[in-house]
Write an enzyme that holds these catalytic residues in place. Structure first.
Site, mmCIF file in Angstrom:
data_model
loop_
_atom_site.group_PDB
_atom_site.id
_atom_site.type_symbol
_atom_site.label_atom_id
_atom_site.label_comp_id
_atom_site.label_asym_id
_atom_site.label_seq_id
_atom_site.Cartn_x
_atom_site.Cartn_y
_atom_site.Cartn_z
ATOM 1 N N GLY A 69 -0.753 -1.076 -4.830
ATOM 2 C CA GLY A 69 -1.306 0.197 -5.259
ATOM 3 C C GLY A 69 -1.304 1.231 -4.158
ATOM 4 O O GLY A 69 -0.893 0.963 -3.027
ATOM 5 N N GLU A 110 0.822 -1.204 0.000
ATOM 6 C CA GLU A 110 0.000 0.000 0.000
ATOM 7 C C GLU A 110 0.858 1.258 0.000
ATOM 8 O O GLU A 110 1.798 1.368 0.779
ATOM 9 C CB GLU A 110 -0.883 0.049 1.252
ATOM 10 C CG GLU A 110 -1.823 -1.116 1.418
ATOM 11 C CD GLU A 110 -2.634 -1.015 2.696
ATOM 12 O OE1 GLU A 110 -3.540 -1.840 2.875
ATOM 13 O OE2 GLU A 110 -2.357 -0.113 3.537
ATOM 14 N N CYS A 111 0.547 2.178 -0.856
ATOM 15 C CA CYS A 111 1.126 3.525 -0.865
ATOM 16 C C CYS A 111 2.656 3.470 -0.794
ATOM 17 O O CYS A 111 3.304 3.137 -1.765
ATOM 18 C CB CYS A 111 0.542 4.368 0.269
ATOM 19 S SG CYS A 111 0.675 6.152 0.000
ATOM 20 N N GLY A 112 3.256 3.776 0.348
ATOM 21 C CA GLY A 112 4.709 3.739 0.450
ATOM 22 C C GLY A 112 5.279 2.368 0.148
ATOM 23 O O GLY A 112 6.347 2.247 -0.467
#
Length: 465
Positions: A437, A340-342
């Site tokens: 993502g 996720e993200c980072g």
């Protein structure tokens, strides 16, 4: 008995909620009370400060992510065994979804959990006008749930006179004041407050703040207010109980898949309740550092790469070539994973740091993560798969995005839809056993998703020699 509680809210961001909440937590701790704390909304950082003070895990409560029954259950479960619970609001008290509704705001959480609220009012630059300001919040909704006020940044000389006027004219109790704090503040960066570990002598500073608030706030009054909150029984919602007692959950517990969870300076945005659900379903969690460790934990059957600040540690992550190789090989070998993200950015071929300098990542995602001048696609989303056969494709799951970085390869296997306004966009690379993502997922919005992921991890474990 019961679960005494109160909420600390404010009229706007920047009113001092987090600082005052942490000071009150410290003051209550000084009294020997066992305190639980909660943050309204999806914020990751404020609960880190709560947890640092209490030496116990703080939780998020979010009425967008979970329905009322689940929200109350998550509160009651975490509040169990504590003397008092303190909730910290988000933004302005009535601010919710889309900036035009109260849904998922602090007032919505106070209403859902039947919690009395105390409004923190930044008095800087005001005197008698404070009464008009407070009256607006008291009367905007018939059941405001505001049962008290704390005045922040007010002169000790002026405070008694304004306190009396507020109590006499508005009929709401004033629980004290906070003087202007010249030697303590919480600095911010692009994603919010700096992390607790970056502030020197943090515990000492909050201990001093707690001493100050012990003198200027009516803590006994706040505790008495907390006792007026009706009990919320720890009643597990039927759908969650059915899942945890199901045959699929029994099989997951029997397999007890080992899940490697990245957690260090760069990867620190974790929802404690997400981890708890994985454990309740039978997962064995093993934490590791992509910065400091050489490889992901041995025999891992699943991998979780949550968000954080990889852009601040891009050089250190790049220099740990053995870890990048370990992650790359594990994923290439079919290791089930959520990034996720980072964590998603870490999997790219290249990731820019805050200065725009590029560094190599794990190279599982063919693309580059780069900085943008403003927030990209931020806010709450509901995610639905665009094709069958991918992890999470059996129903919607809720989450949020909040990032200043973007990617040349965001993925197109899911559609993210904003809860209001109809805006949507494609996102996430997905397969039978992985999602990569930007969206941060909240598992209790659809607990079956967590079970599905752990089933894939158990299957992977059985395939390993």
């Amino acid at each position: 008995m019961g679960n005494p509680r109160f909420m600390l809210a404010a009229g706007a961001s920047g009113s001092g909620k987090t600082l005052i909440t942490c000071g009150i937590l410290a003051a209550l701790g000084r009294r020997g009370l066992k305190v639980s704390s909660f943050k309204c909304g999806p914020d990751y950082i404020d609960p880190m400060f709560h947890a640092r003070i209490l030496k116990a895990k703080s939780r998020n409560l979010d009425t967008f992510f979970t329905n009322p029954a689940m929200t109350r259950y998550l509160f009651a479960r975490s509040a169990k065994g504590t003397d008092v619970s303190v909730m910290e609001g988000v933004m302005g008290y009535y601010d919710g979804l889309g900036g035009t509704t109260e849904k998922a705001g602090a007032w919505d959480l106070a209403r859902t959990t039947d919690t009395p609220a105390v409004l923190i009012v930044n008095a800087k630059g005001m005197s008698l006008s404070l009464l008009a300001y407070i009256k607006g919040f008291l009367t905007y909704r018939e059941d405001s749930r505001i049962r008290g006020v704390i005045l922040n940044q007010i002169s000790p000389m002026l405070y008694p006179k304004l306190r009396d006027r507020i109590q006499e004219e508005l009929g709401v109790r004033v629980y004290g004041y906070v003087p202007k704090l010249t030697d303590f503040s919480l600095d911010s960066r692009h994603l919010g407050l700096v992390l607790p570990g970056e502030i020197a002598n943090l515990e000492e500073k909050f201990a001093q703040l707690g001493e100050t608030l012990e003198k200027t706030l009516d803590l006994d009054g706040l505790l008495a207010l907390a006792d007026t909150a009706p009990e919320i029984p720890e009643q597990m919602p039927e759908e969650l109980e059915a899942l945890l007692k199901s045959e699929r959950a029994r099989k997951i517990r029997e397999a007890a898949p080992k899940i490697a969870v990245a957690k260090d300076e760069a990867f620190c945005f974790l929802y404690e309740d997400n981890l708890q659900l994985l454990k309740d379903l039978g997962a064995r969690l093993c934490f590791f550092s992509p910065i400091h460790d050489e490889r992901i934990p041995a025999d891992a059957e699943g991998l979780l790469l949550y968000g954080g600040y990889p852009e601040l540690y891009a050089r250190e992550l790049a220099e740990n070539a053995s870890m990048r190789e370990s992650v790359r090989e594990g994923i290439a070998g079919g290791l089930p994973h959520l990034a996720e993200c980072g964590g998603f950015l870490y999997l790219h071929e290249e990731l820019e740091d805050m200065n725009g300098q590029g560094f190599p990542g794990c190279a599982n995602v063919a693309g580059k993560g780069f900085r943008t001048p403003k927030l990209s696609r931020f806010g709450y989303v509901t995610l639905e798969a665009e094709r069958e056969g991918v992890l999470g494709g059996n129903g919607p799951i809720k989450g949020h995005e909040f990032h200043y970085f973007d990617s040349t390869s965001c993925g197109e296997d899911f559609t993210a839809r904003k809860p209001l306004g109809g805006r949507s966009w494609k996102c996430i690379h997905a397969g039978e056993a992985f999602l990569e993502g930007f969206p941060h997922l909240y598992y209790y919005s659809r607990p079956e998703f967590a079970a599905e992921f752990l089933e894939k991890c158990a299957e992977f474990g059985r395939k390993e020699p």
